[in-house]
Every structure is written in structure tokens, then in C-alpha cells.
Design a protein around this motif. Structure first.
Motif, PDB file in Angstrom:
ATOM      1  N   UNK A 149       0.812  -1.204   0.000  1.00 27.07           N
ATOM      2  CA  UNK A 149       0.000   0.000   0.000  1.00 27.07           C
ATOM      3  C   UNK A 149       0.848   1.258   0.000  1.00 27.07           C
ATOM      4  N   UNK A 150       0.298   2.319   0.561  1.00 27.49           N
ATOM      5  CA  UNK A 150       0.949   3.622   0.487  1.00 27.49           C
ATOM      6  C   UNK A 150       0.629   4.442   1.735  1.00 27.49           C
ATOM      7  N   UNK A 151       1.611   5.202   2.211  1.00 30.61           N
ATOM      8  CA  UNK A 151       1.406   6.124   3.321  1.00 30.61           C
ATOM      9  C   UNK A 151       1.746   7.539   2.872  1.00 30.61           C
ATOM     10  N   UNK A 152       0.898   8.492   3.289  1.00 33.71           N
ATOM     11  CA  UNK A 152       1.157   9.896   3.033  1.00 33.71           C
ATOM     12  C   UNK A 152       1.454  10.576   4.364  1.00 33.71           C
ATOM     13  N   UNK A 153       2.263  11.638   4.320  1.00 34.00           N
ATOM     14  CA  UNK A 153       2.573  12.371   5.554  1.00 34.00           C
ATOM     15  C   UNK A 153       2.942  13.808   5.209  1.00 34.00           C
ATOM     16  N   UNK A 154       2.793  14.701   6.214  1.00 35.52           N
ATOM     17  CA  UNK A 154       3.306  16.054   6.038  1.00 35.52           C
ATOM     18  C   UNK A 154       3.537  16.697   7.396  1.00 35.52           C
ATOM     19  N   UNK A 155       4.514  17.599   7.432  1.00 40.31           N
ATOM     20  CA  UNK A 155       4.836  18.357   8.630  1.00 40.31           C
ATOM     21  C   UNK A 155       4.137  19.704   8.573  1.00 40.31           C
ATOM     22  N   UNK A 156       3.942  20.327   9.737  1.00 34.81           N
ATOM     23  CA  UNK A 156       3.313  21.646   9.775  1.00 34.81           C
ATOM     24  C   UNK A 156       4.128  22.629   8.938  1.00 34.81           C
ATOM     25  N   UNK A 158       4.518  22.371   5.642  1.00 39.38           N
ATOM     26  CA  UNK A 158       4.780  21.759   4.335  1.00 39.38           C
ATOM     27  C   UNK A 158       3.531  21.903   3.468  1.00 39.38           C
ATOM     28  N   UNK A 159       3.713  22.247   2.215  1.00 42.15           N
ATOM     29  CA  UNK A 159       2.581  22.458   1.317  1.00 42.15           C
ATOM     30  C   UNK A 159       2.371  21.294   0.359  1.00 42.15           C
ATOM     31  N   UNK A 160       3.255  20.316   0.416  1.00 41.09           N
ATOM     32  CA  UNK A 160       3.103  19.116  -0.397  1.00 41.09           C
ATOM     33  C   UNK A 160       3.308  17.884   0.491  1.00 41.09           C
ATOM     34  N   UNK A 161       2.623  16.818   0.176  1.00 39.24           N
ATOM     35  CA  UNK A 161       2.706  15.616   0.990  1.00 39.24           C
ATOM     36  C   UNK A 161       3.935  14.782   0.651  1.00 39.24           C
TER      37      UNK A 161
END
Length: 237
Positions: A149-156, A158-161
Motif C-alpha cells: 500500500x501507500x502512506x502519506x505524511x506532512x509536517x506543519x 509543508x505544502x506538499x505531501x
């Protein structure tokens, strides 16, 4: 006489308030001291602890299993990873691990606890239907190697995942936090090293404030305690 009683009452109230303020200040100071000790101790252990597991080795094991099974059979893929971990790390991998739900940071999935000690844990974590939530902010490093599968993440800010696919290893560094999402079915080999007991409140909080699933809480506490004590008896912190 009435005025004397009034002055006595006011004096007693003032004394009670001072005692309450003093007690509150002591508790605050004690809390700050305990937090400082916990953080300082975690940083020291983080820098000086000799760990059993190695993130690069875990990623290599995961990639070999992915190459053998691809996306065709998730169960066989997970079983292969567990078998290879047992060959590599022997008695440090739990002999008969059991699946249980896990609710933390608003996300829900299930996990298979393979190792749990005071300084490291290894689990298979994932979901067959997708989930998202807060990673938590820990006194530990977390290595999340995608198996399926796939995991998405982002930090405060960040404008792109960030996107992690099978074989990729998502490293959440000591003290960091992110939002993450598994948009569909996704399974991963998760490894954390650092102050593991300090991570437990994050893993327990949703039970008390959301799910009230005390059966899962008991199972999690039991497996964690047995693992930590068992590894300590082997001389492994």
C-alpha cells in the motif's frame, strides 16, 4: 465578639489559601522536575544505548519479502517478514505474537507485536480499509517501512505531501510530529528506538477519551509488560 470571629475566619481563610498555593507550587515544581528527568534520561539513553535492531537491516528484510510476494498475497508477505526477523534476531522476536487493534492519535489499525523492550519495539501495523491521524511526538526515533500500500505524511508548514510506497522507510525523528494517512489498505513494519515507556500514554489515550475498548487496552498492556520484563531478564533494556 462578632468582629473577633470575623477576623479569625478571615485569618483562617488566608492561611488555607497560602497552604493551597504552596501545595500547588510544589506539585508544579515536582512535575517540571520529573519531566526534565524523563527528557534528560531519554536523551542520554538515546545517545548511549546499544540497540539490537538496525533500521537498514529491517528495510532490507522488507524489500526481499516484497520482491518475493509483491502485491499478490499480503498475508504471505507479512508471514515472510516475520519469519526472516526470527531468523535474524532469534529469541528477541516473540514466539507466538497476536494481533490486536490499535487506536492512537485519531487513527485506527491493527498491530502484531513482535518485540517490546524498554528501548525498542517492532510491530507490523496497518489497516485493510485506510486511516489517518497524528503520528505522536516521541522521545524516540520511529522507522516505518512500507510493505504493502501507500502512506502519506506532512509536517506543519509543508505544502506538499510526502509519499511512501512499498520498500520505502519513513523516518520520524526524535521529537518530530506529522499528520499521516493511509488512503487505502496499507501494511508496514514499524520499528521504534528510544524511550518506549514514554510512548505508551499516546497509545492508551484514545481508549479513555474515545473508544472505551478496555479489552484491547488490557491486551496491549499485557503484551507490552510481558515483553519488557522478558527482555529485561535477558539483560536487554
Amino acid at each position: 465578639m462578632a468582629r473577633t470571629k470575623g477576623r479569625t475566619s478571615n485569618t483562617g481563610t488566608a492561611q488555607a489559601e497560602r497552604a493551597s498555593t504552596g501545595s500547588s507550587g510544589f506539585c508544579t515544581a515536582l512535575l517540571v522536575l520529573l519531566v526534565a528527568i524523563a527528557v534528560g534520561g531519554s536523551v542520554y539513553l538515546y545517545q548511549h544505548q546499544e540497540y539490537v535492531f538496525d533500521p537498514a537491516t529491517l528495510q532490507a528484510i522488507s524489500k526481499r519479502a516484497i520482491a518475493r510476494h509483491g502485491n499478490s498475497d499480503v498475508k504471505a508477505l507479512v508471514n515472510d517478514v516475520v519469519a526472516q526477523l526470527r531468523l535474524e534476531y532469534g529469541e528477541h522476536i516473540i514466539g507466538e505474537p497476536e494481533w490486536m487493534f490499535n487506536n492512537a492519535g485519531g487513527a485506527m489499525g491493527s498491530m502484531l507485536v513482535l518485540h517490546c523492550s524498554f528501548s525498542e519495539y517492532i510491530i507490523i501495523f496497518g489497516t485493510a480499509v485506510g486511516t489517518e491521524g497524528h503520528t505522536g511526538r516521541f522521545l524516540a526515533d520511529d522507522y516505518f517501512t512500507i510493505l504493502h500500500g501507500e502512506q502519506w505524511a506532512f509536517s506543519a508548514g509543508a505544502l506538499e505531501r510526502e509519499v511512501y510506497q512499498p520498500g520505502d522507510q519513513h523516518h520520524l525523528r526524535f521529537g518530530e510530529a506529522k499528520q499521516y494517512r493511509m488512503p487505502e489498505d496499507c501494511w508496514a513494519l514499524e520499528y521504534a528506538r528510544g524511550n518506549i515507556p514514554a510512548m505508551l500514554p499516546f497509545g492508551f489515550a484514545d481508549t479513555f477519551f474515545s473508544t472505551l475498548d478496555f479489552s484491547t487496552l488490557w491486551k496491549t498492556v499485557r503484551v507490552s509488560a510481558v515483553g519488557m520484563i522478558g527482555e529485561a531478564l535477558k539483560g536487554k533494556i
